[in-house]
Write an enzyme that holds these catalytic residues in place. Structure first.
Site, PDB file in Angstrom:
ATOM      1  N   THR A   1       0.849  -1.189   0.000  1.00 37.29           N
ATOM      2  CA  THR A   1       0.000   0.000   0.000  1.00 37.29           C
ATOM      3  C   THR A   1       0.886   1.240   0.000  1.00 37.29           C
ATOM      4  OG1 THR A   1      -1.765   1.198   1.172  1.00 37.29           O
ATOM      5  CG2 THR A   1      -0.188   0.000   2.520  1.00 37.29           C
TER       6      THR A   1
ATOM      7  N   HIS B   1       2.511 -11.645  14.224  1.00 41.65           N
ATOM      8  CA  HIS B   1       3.609 -12.216  15.007  1.00 41.65           C
ATOM      9  C   HIS B   1       3.378 -13.692  15.341  1.00 41.65           C
ATOM     10  CE1 HIS B   1       7.313 -11.950  16.962  1.00 41.65           C
ATOM     11  NE2 HIS B   1       7.131 -10.897  17.742  1.00 41.65           N
TER      12      HIS B   1
END
Length: 405
Positions: free
Chosen positions: A314, A366
């Site tokens: 993006t 994560h």
């Protein structure tokens, strides 16, 4: 005989659509395959065409939500096509000469000029955000003149500090879905963001040197997106977890790179996909970006073009963003945020120099991507962009390749 037209199935997970725009109205005679309306789902916009010729009866207004399989219109196929007399057929031609640019698919009235601004007046009204319908024209046939627009501008400026207007606007299906998905991602993933900066001078120098030759050879401009996309695909091969996603208790890895590119469209943010970007050249990527961006602006992206994707890029820099923490595009596990390029003082070989610097942000899940992998991935992207020759060696140091290291 009335032919019922129902909302078709437009996707496996789509149960309802919104009527975005009617191109025809009740009582109109439509030909077979003629465009009736545009339907908007939470992923894309679709066109609904007439399945036969006849008189149309619509069911629902613009902005209404209607379920897949429900009746949206019917066509009286037994109705005869209205015959138009010769004088009526000639009337629109006279009206077209009298009026300014006609509005597509809008009936022309005999008082079209009333309330219509002149080109100069329209420019002033657009700049100041004043609606033409709020202005009473003093020109011929009620036309809004430049003087009318300037007077309206003065009035708006005078009362601007006292304005306390509010307005309500229904959320589109796309906006509602985006809202739900973004909240879900924040709640369901262990999202973390790591940052780095990249000296864009090598890429900018390369572009300036070859941009004209590139355009002549390939027919497209050489932009930053192709460099970033190619750098990302090389880094993804070295850090496959960044290109994977969690499915239940399993991790799904990919040996291909389908890069989703976030594009700002009139109805909101859409994310079309560049398939197998790892096997594409810079020119191939630039051509695909142009095609997808054009379709996005025209609301013509298909479900297939927005389905899938293994990693997202993006670019908030086109809007002036200096730094951000982009939200992961589920079910993907990572997203790269590009930002604006600003000349900043940096230290090179012990000397303070000015360089065009871009901040990069990698948001990642994560649960699947460790800190070593996320940082290593972002460093690899930085290294490739600061040494574009690595694009030719799949990210490997050419000197080490010569030495067999």
């Amino acid at each position: 005989m009335a032919l019922e037209i129902k909302v078709p199935t437009v996707g496996e997970s789509i149960s309802e659509v919104t009527i975005s725009r009617w191109n025809k109205k009740t009582g109109d005679y439509v030909e077979m395959d003629e465009l009736l309306c545009e339907l908007e789902s939470d992923k894309a916009t679709f066109e609904l065409n007439a399945e036969a010729a006849g008189i149309l009866t619509t069911n629902g207004n613009e902005g209404d939500t209607i379920k897949v399989g429900d009746l949206i219109a019917s066509i009286d196929t037994a109705a005869a096509k209205p015959a138009s007399s010769k004088p009526d057929a000639e009337a629109p031609k006279k009206e077209e000469i009298k009026t300014a640019t006609p509005v597509a698919q809008t009936p022309v009235t005999t008082n079209y000029a009333s309330g219509t601004p002149s080109p100069a007046a329209a420019k002033i009204l657009a700049e100041k955000g004043v609606e033409a319908k709020d202005i009473k024209g003093t020109g011929k046939d009620g036309r809004i003149t430049k003087a009318d627009a300037m007077a309206a501008e003065l009035k708006t400026t005078t009362n601007e500090s006292k304005s306390r207007n509010e307005r309500k606007e229904k959320m589109t299906s796309l906006r509602k879905t985006v809202s739900k998905r973004l909240v879900a991602v924040k709640n369901e993933t262990a999202m973390l963001t790591t940052f780095n900066e990249v000296d864009m001078k090598p890429v900018m120098d390369l572009r300036n040197q070859f941009k004209n030759q590139f355009k002549e050879t390939h027919g497209v401009n050489l932009g930053f997106m192709s460099f970033f996309t190619k750098a990302v695909t090389i880094a993804l091969k070295q850090y496959p977890a960044v290109n994977a996603y969690i499915n239940g208790e399993e991790i799904i890895f990919h040996d291909y790179c389908d890069i989703s590119v976030a594009v700002s469209a009139p109805k909101g943010l859409v994310v079309p996909v560049i398939r197998n970007a790892e096997s594409m050249t810079l020119a191939d990527i630039e051509r695909e970006v142009v095609v997808l961006a054009t379709k996005a602006r025209e609301n013509k992206l298909s479900l297939e073009e927005m389905t899938g994707g293994t990693f997202t890029i993006t670019n908030g820099g086109v809007f002036g963003s200096m730094m951000s923490t982009p939200i992961i595009n589920a079910p993907q596990s990572a997203i790269l945020g590009m930002h604006n390029i600003v000349e900043r003082p940096v230290v090179k070989d012990g000397q303070i120099v000015i360089r065009p610097i871009m901040y990069l942000a990698l948001s990642y899940d994560h649960r699947i991507i460790d800190g070593r992998e996320s940082v290593g991935f972002l460093v690899k992207v930085k290294q490739i962009l600061e040494n574009p020759t690595l694009l030719l060696t799949e990210g490997n140091d050419p000197n080490k390749m010569v030495l067999g290291l």
